[in-house]
Design an enzyme around this catalytic site. Structure first.
Site, short mmCIF file in Angstrom:
data_model
loop_
_atom_site.label_atom_id
_atom_site.label_comp_id
_atom_site.label_asym_id
_atom_site.label_seq_id
_atom_site.Cartn_x
_atom_site.Cartn_y
_atom_site.Cartn_z
N CYS A 176 0.81 -1.22 0.00
CA CYS A 176 0.00 0.00 0.00
C CYS A 176 0.84 1.27 0.00
O CYS A 176 0.30 2.37 -0.10
CB CYS A 176 -0.94 -0.01 1.21
SG CYS A 176 -1.90 -1.52 1.32
N HIS A 316 -2.69 8.10 5.93
CA HIS A 316 -2.87 6.78 5.30
C HIS A 316 -4.26 6.25 5.65
O HIS A 316 -4.99 5.81 4.78
CB HIS A 316 -1.79 5.82 5.77
CG HIS A 316 -1.83 4.49 5.08
ND1 HIS A 316 -1.68 4.37 3.73
CD2 HIS A 316 -2.04 3.23 5.56
CE1 HIS A 316 -1.77 3.09 3.38
NE2 HIS A 316 -2.00 2.38 4.48
N GLU A 327 -1.16 5.28 13.42
CA GLU A 327 -0.84 6.52 12.72
C GLU A 327 -1.05 7.73 13.63
O GLU A 327 -0.24 8.67 13.62
CB GLU A 327 -1.66 6.66 11.44
CG GLU A 327 -1.26 7.87 10.61
CD GLU A 327 -1.83 7.87 9.21
OE1 GLU A 327 -1.36 8.69 8.39
OE2 GLU A 327 -2.74 7.07 8.92
N LYS A 348 -9.44 8.31 1.90
CA LYS A 348 -9.91 6.94 1.63
C LYS A 348 -11.36 6.76 2.08
O LYS A 348 -12.02 5.82 1.64
CB LYS A 348 -9.00 5.92 2.31
CG LYS A 348 -7.61 5.81 1.70
CD LYS A 348 -6.80 4.73 2.41
CE LYS A 348 -5.39 4.64 1.83
NZ LYS A 348 -4.56 5.81 2.14
#
Length: 427
Positions: A176, A316, A327, A348
């Site tokens: 990823c 992310h 994160e 996302k």
């Protein structure tokens, strides 16, 4: 000798400056950079029921598909049949980026134009298809194009053939993190003087039966099949896994003086690249997000930017329990008290997770955020996880004068990438 505290070697000559002059995007919320940006600002979800195959027997039956895309708009019929969807998406986005930059590859500049693309999975659809043919009809019926359609480097190779780019050409495969890894490597190529211009980013088309089954068996995917638009919920207490997406995000990177000489429009400047490894676990991040924190620190160190100057992070943020928390811990470790001043977007939540293509479209989004002075929202943040207590720009886009931003990308295997971008200035 203890190398852990040894100073980094200094370069004999000043590093070249690298700017972003062209953008291309094929995404679940738009098939051009303009459509993609409008979708982000509107907080539009691109998640819906899978249509690319019959997913009725799968635990997860939703994904972020690219809609209304016809590769025949970019390739002739023969080339479409001899290449895979991840290549089609990359080629279309690359053509958009070249047109956006008003840059033409010619016999005079071809050797100074490189291509570095990332993909995590490559041509898995053709592998699944040909395996079925092999089992049902025997080895003699397998396609002679199976291998060149399947292998991950073929997007970079096919783009070079199509556009005539003869400079450095490579493919990053770091799960990823692949798209961001490619952008960072392209940045380094231009810094070193190995190319003047690089087409770079990420592409992925892994919404396939086997791929979906594999991720579902890991319990990594959301199964909120009845509410697809609410399925991807980064940093939300009720998240239950990521949502697969597909698409391509491509950028044209250019050495600054080269861009200036031809009067190019400049979206942003890339000023730092952090690349680390957790060396911890196949799929889980290191405790406390230690590897991710080091990547962010390295990007800022190279850029010469203090933490207090950063205003925005494109996280992310895949909508997994351990990933989101790690994160947040990494951001707090790097930024300290300033972490609460950051506007952090989880794009996302709208596109799903494009795997190797994710870093490409995240960097496109961040370049546009800097250029336009808006940051995208994080959808579905209805009940924030108590351990995720920063400003994630919930629900609505926000006007913000972004001068410095980070793009984070982390991949299975412990790969961590952070890119530092800033608004372009002559000084």
């Amino acid at each position: 000798m203890d190398f852990s505290t040894a100073p980094l070697p200094t370069q004999a000559m000043p590093r070249r400056r690298i700017v972003i002059t062209g953008l291309g995007a094929l995404t679940p919320i738009g098939n051009s950079p303009t459509e993609f940006w409008q979708g982000l600002l509107a907080g539009r979800s691109g998640i819906g029921p899978i249509t690319l195959f019959d997913a009725s027997h799968h635990d997860c039956r939703i994904a972020g598909e690219v809609k209304g895309f016809d590769p025949l708009d970019y390739l002739d019929r023969k080339d479409v049949k001899r290449s895979e969807r991840f290549v089609h998406l990359a080629l279309a986005a690359a053509q958009q980026a070249l047109e956006d930059a008003q840059f033409q590859i010619t016999a005079l500049n071809a050797e100074q134009v490189g291509i570095i693309l990332g993909t995590g999975i490559g041509g898995i659809r053709v592998l699944e298809e040909q395996q079925t043919i092999y089992l049902q009809k025997g080895p003699d019926r397998c396609s002679p194009f199976m291998v060149p359609m399947m292998i991950a480097n073929m997007a970079a190779g096919q783009l070079a053939i199509h556009f005539g780019a003869k400079g450095p050409n490579s493919c990053t495969v770091t799960a990823c993190a692949s798209g961001s890894n490619a952008i960072g490597d392209a940045f380094r190529l231009i810094q070193r003087g190995d190319a003047q211009v690089v087409i770079t980013g990420g592409t992925e088309a892994a919404v396939t039966p086997l791929s979906m089954a594999g991720f579902a068996s890991m319990k990594a995917l959301s199964t909120r099949n009845d509410e697809p638009e609410k399925a991807c919920r980064p940093f939300d207490r009720d998240r239950d896994g990521f949502v697969m997406g597909e698409g391509a995000g491509i950028l044209l990177l250019e050495e600054l003086e080269h861009a200036r000489a031809r009067g190019a429009k400049i979206y942003a400047e890339i000023v730092g690249y952090g690349l680390t490894c957790d060396a911890h676990h196949m799929t889980n991040p290191a405790p406390g997000g230690e590897g991710a924190a080091r990547a962010m620190r390295l990007a800022l160190k190279e850029a010469g930017i203090p933490v207090e100057a950063v205003q925005h992070i494109n996280a992310h943020a895949t909508s997994t329990n351990v990933g989101d928390i790690a994160e947040v811990q990494a951001i707090k470790s790097v930024f300290g008290d300033h972490a609460r001043n950051l506007a952090i977007s989880a794009t996302k939540s709208m596109t799903g997770h494009l795997l190797g293509g994710a870093g490409g479209i995240a960097t496109v989004a961040t370049a546009l955020a800097i250029y336009h002075g808006w940051v995208p929202p994080t959808l579905n943040l209805d009940n924030p996880d108590p351990e995720c207590d920063l400003d994630f720009v919930p629900h609505k886009a926000r006007q913000l004068d972004v001068r410095v931003a980070l793009v984070n990308a982390f991949g299975f295997g412990g790969h961590n990438i952070s890119l530092a971008l800033r608004r372009y200035s002559d000084s």
